[in-house]
Design an enzyme around this catalytic site. Structure first.
Site, mmCIF file in Angstrom:
data_model
loop_
_atom_site.group_PDB
_atom_site.id
_atom_site.type_symbol
_atom_site.label_atom_id
_atom_site.label_comp_id
_atom_site.label_asym_id
_atom_site.label_seq_id
_atom_site.Cartn_x
_atom_site.Cartn_y
_atom_site.Cartn_z
ATOM 1 N N ALA A 39 0.809 -1.222 0.000
ATOM 2 C CA ALA A 39 0.000 0.000 0.000
ATOM 3 C C ALA A 39 0.841 1.271 0.000
ATOM 4 O O ALA A 39 0.355 2.346 -0.348
ATOM 5 C CB ALA A 39 -0.911 -0.005 1.220
ATOM 6 N N LYS A 45 -0.691 3.798 -4.963
ATOM 7 C CA LYS A 45 -1.024 5.227 -4.865
ATOM 8 C C LYS A 45 -1.633 5.751 -6.174
ATOM 9 O O LYS A 45 -2.628 6.452 -6.166
ATOM 10 C CB LYS A 45 0.296 5.952 -4.552
ATOM 11 C CG LYS A 45 0.257 7.430 -4.526
ATOM 12 C CD LYS A 45 1.612 7.968 -4.058
ATOM 13 C CE LYS A 45 2.679 7.816 -5.145
ATOM 14 N NZ LYS A 45 4.001 8.284 -4.742
ATOM 15 N N LEU A 209 -6.134 -5.270 -20.737
ATOM 16 C CA LEU A 209 -7.403 -5.964 -20.980
ATOM 17 C C LEU A 209 -8.588 -5.203 -20.389
ATOM 18 O O LEU A 209 -9.739 -5.544 -20.642
ATOM 19 C CB LEU A 209 -7.351 -7.383 -20.408
ATOM 20 C CG LEU A 209 -6.411 -8.330 -21.163
ATOM 21 C CD1 LEU A 209 -6.381 -9.687 -20.485
ATOM 22 C CD2 LEU A 209 -6.835 -8.482 -22.616
ATOM 23 N N GLU A 245 5.810 5.532 -25.809
ATOM 24 C CA GLU A 245 5.779 6.499 -24.712
ATOM 25 C C GLU A 245 6.827 7.563 -24.990
ATOM 26 O O GLU A 245 7.933 7.232 -25.448
ATOM 27 C CB GLU A 245 6.085 5.823 -23.360
ATOM 28 C CG GLU A 245 4.835 5.385 -22.640
ATOM 29 C CD GLU A 245 5.091 4.676 -21.314
ATOM 30 O OE1 GLU A 245 4.109 4.392 -20.622
ATOM 31 O OE2 GLU A 245 6.254 4.395 -20.972
ATOM 32 N N ASP A 264 8.166 -6.038 -20.268
ATOM 33 C CA ASP A 264 7.334 -5.000 -19.655
ATOM 34 C C ASP A 264 6.052 -4.757 -20.461
ATOM 35 O O ASP A 264 4.990 -4.526 -19.880
ATOM 36 C CB ASP A 264 8.145 -3.695 -19.552
ATOM 37 C CG ASP A 264 7.463 -2.646 -18.681
ATOM 38 O OD1 ASP A 264 6.962 -3.021 -17.606
ATOM 39 O OD2 ASP A 264 7.421 -1.465 -19.077
ATOM 40 N N HIS A 269 1.030 -6.979 -22.579
ATOM 41 C CA HIS A 269 -0.002 -6.076 -23.105
ATOM 42 C C HIS A 269 -0.240 -6.283 -24.611
ATOM 43 O O HIS A 269 -1.366 -6.457 -25.052
ATOM 44 C CB HIS A 269 0.377 -4.612 -22.865
ATOM 45 C CG HIS A 269 0.600 -4.252 -21.419
ATOM 46 N ND1 HIS A 269 -0.025 -4.892 -20.388
ATOM 47 C CD2 HIS A 269 1.384 -3.295 -20.845
ATOM 48 C CE1 HIS A 269 0.360 -4.350 -19.230
ATOM 49 N NE2 HIS A 269 1.219 -3.383 -19.492
ATOM 50 N N GLN A 391 -5.351 4.725 -27.083
ATOM 51 C CA GLN A 391 -5.107 5.902 -26.252
ATOM 52 C C GLN A 391 -4.007 6.741 -26.875
ATOM 53 O O GLN A 391 -3.186 6.177 -27.594
ATOM 54 C CB GLN A 391 -4.686 5.487 -24.839
ATOM 55 C CG GLN A 391 -3.360 4.721 -24.840
ATOM 56 C CD GLN A 391 -2.971 4.175 -23.497
ATOM 57 O OE1 GLN A 391 -3.822 3.744 -22.736
ATOM 58 N NE2 GLN A 391 -1.690 4.178 -23.191
#
Ligand code: NDP
Ligand code: BG6
Length: 510
Positions: A39, A45, A209, A245, A264, A269, A391
């Site tokens: 956490a 976060k 997903l 990116e 990664d 993905h 995106q």
């Protein structure tokens, strides 16, 4: 009305679709404890707590039945944890503070029982205080932790923190990627965790997903007559699945250097997207049928040839103090995969991912073959392409040739454009993590990675990864802010992709 029923009803209100309702998991009631392990970390976060907040704000987590626990080694109070995450939640101060009051923090280590016994005590107290009908408690453990501690943490959960109710309920575990580093380590991890939990309790999350346009892929392909006859080797020349990116590995250099761009992004993905683009129609929407078809695609992928790979590393990557000076880790890769089956034989699937490039976007680009007998002499203007922009600026557009408006008979490239911002004005697109956490609560594993799927994915990439790890294949250097190594564009052309010059799709603005 019991709060469990309340949650299902909320969902029905959102989905006015009898077909989907038929597939809903049975109503589950009882007190729900969501435990975020790790956490104090970055993912918790930035993604996990905000996703929980948004579910709460929309009424999917009801304060009468839900309690949230944070667990990590860092010694902080409940309020200190709340202060750390407050800024990532939202602007509605009152809702935010009510949500934060649902969170309790427990500090403890990951490899000894004391902390987990304390955690169990806290969860049980909450269950006793909230659980009207005795038992039937639901415990969702979210492992927002480095993978190195998954085995011990799973053992501790199994030993100390399982749902003890005899009246139903469940214990579910959400595991973050990366699931292992290669076939052997992934299989070891799966075997270890598999001894502790049933597959139905394990939710291996791949947040791609949960993205809106990734979730749309099956609808698009199998609910539209348009695509059925076109979606094959007779019509499609090549498929690109791209992730870019425009920033480097800032702040995550240590983690990244151990994994690299293939582990990664590409092995999980992009490969998951490939499965949804290439799979056959499942028997029904039952998660197992969908995952069966995905596994078949993965098992049909041919071994990767060296000439089908270009690796890159951006200049300055090794300046990061957490990255070794001699690092051979790729921050960019283009890999051409070939699927050996009736539908896709001969169609290259080009997976491309890179950090520190000239833009940030993720998209699927399906390029069609040339029109035979080109009477308009328009071939040079470019091919038909169907692009799914995941995106930013979610959209689907179809690049096609039309007559240039006016008196002359000339042609021009244009597009049929379904831009979400314009077409679905005011409809918020949920964050991937929001959906996936909700799916976990509902026990729907469709958008999670099954064990055999994971194994098949590692089988594809492990030989290549081992060659890179052994320094047998070296990444080419590229300038940050560029398109990546020029060799990648050459590979793209060699694979048959024909770039359209002079045409750029511009996302509409409102
Ligand atoms: P962090 O490095 O922030 O680690 C999370 C927490 O784990 C830390 O706050 C720390 O808590 C504890 N921790 C850190 N290192 C160790 C260690 N060596 N041994 C034991 N505990 C440790 O990770 P992230 O939050 O970035 O990522 C968590 C998981 O999510 C990882 O598996 C990551 O790959 C995955 N992920 C992360 C994404 C992101 O954007 N951050 C995106 C997608 C996936 P404490 O010291 O208080 O116990
Ligand atoms: C994570 C990777 O899985 O996905 C990161 O570890 C990457 O390196 C991130 O930045 C991208 O996710 P998104 O949702 O921002 O495209």
């Amino acid at each position: 009305m019991g709060s469990g029923q309340w949650m299902v009803e909320k969902r029905s209100g959102l989905e006015n679709d009898s077909f989907l309702k038929e597939h809903e998991t049975p109503s589950e009631s009882g007190c729900l404890s969501i435990i975020v392990l790790g956490a104090s970390g970055d993912l918790a976060k930035k993604k996990t707590f905000p996703a929980l907040y948004h579910l709460y704000r929309q009424g999917f987590l009801h304060p009468d039945e839900v309690h949230i626990f944070g667990y990590a080694r860092t010694r902080i109070s409940d309020d200190e944890l709340r202060d750390r995450i407050r800024g990532y939640l939202g602007k509605e101060a009152e809702v935010v503070s009510k949500f934060l009051q649902l969170i309790k923090y427990v500090s403890g280590s990951y490899d000894t029982e004391d902390g987990f016994q304390l955690l169990d005590k806290e969860i049980s107290q909450h269950e006793v205080s909230k659980n009207s009908a005795e038992g039937s408690s639901r415990r969702l453990f979210y492992l927002a932790l480095p993978p190195s501690v998954y085995p011990t943490v799973c053992r501790m959960i199994r030993k100390c923190c399982m749902n003890k109710s005899d009246h139903g309920g469940w214990t579910r575990i959400v595991i973050e990627k990366p699931f292992g580093k290669d076939l052997e380590s992934a299989e070891n991890l799966s075997a270890h965790i598999g001894e502790l939990f049933e597959e139905a309790q394990l939710f291996r999350i791949d947040h791609y997903l949960g993205k809106e346009l990734v979730q749309n892929l099956l609808v698009l392909r199998f609910a539209n007559r348009f695509f059925l006859p076109l979606w094959n080797r007779d019509n499609i020349s090549n498929v690109q699945i791209v992730f870019r990116e425009n920033f480097g590995t800032e702040g995550r250099g240590g983690y990244f250097d151990e994994y690299g761009i293939i582990r990664d992004i590409i092995q999980n993905h992009l490969l998951q997207i490939l499965c949804l683009v290439a799979m056959e129609k499942p028997v029904s929407l039952k998660p197992e049928y969908i995952r069966d078809e995905k596994v078949k695609v993965l098992q049909s992928v041919l071994p990767i040839r060296d000439e089908d790979v270009v690796l890159g590393q951006y200049e300055g990557y090794r300046d990061d103090p957490t990255v070794p000076d001699q690092s051979n880790t790729p921050t960019f890769a283009t890999v051409v995969l070939r699927i050996h089956n009736e539908r896709w034989e001969g169609v290259p699937f080009i997976l491309k991912a890179g950090k520190a490039l000239n833009s940030s976007k993720a998209e699927i680009r399906v390029q069609f073959k040339d029109v035979p007998g080109d009477i308009f002499k328009c071939q040079k203007q470019g091919r038909n392409e169907f692009v799914i922009r995941l995106q930013p600026s979610e959209a689907m557009y179809m690049k096609l040739t039309v007559k240039q408006p006016g008196l002359e008979m000339s042609t021009v490239q244009s597009e049929l454009d379904l831009s979400y911002m314009q077409r679905y004005q005011g409809v918020p697109i949920p964050e991937a993590y929001e959906r996936l956490i909700l799916d976990t609560i509902r026990g729907d594993q469709q958008h999670f990675v099954r064990r055999d799927e994971l194994k098949a994915a590692w089988e594809i990439f492990t030989p290549l990864l081992h060659r890179i790890d052994n320094g047998e294949i070296k990444p080419k250097e590229y300038q940050p802010g560029s398109r990546g190594p020029v060799e990648a564009d050459e590979l793209l052309a060699k694979a048959g992709y024909v770039q359209t010059h002079g045409y750029i799709w511009i996302p509409p603005t409102l």
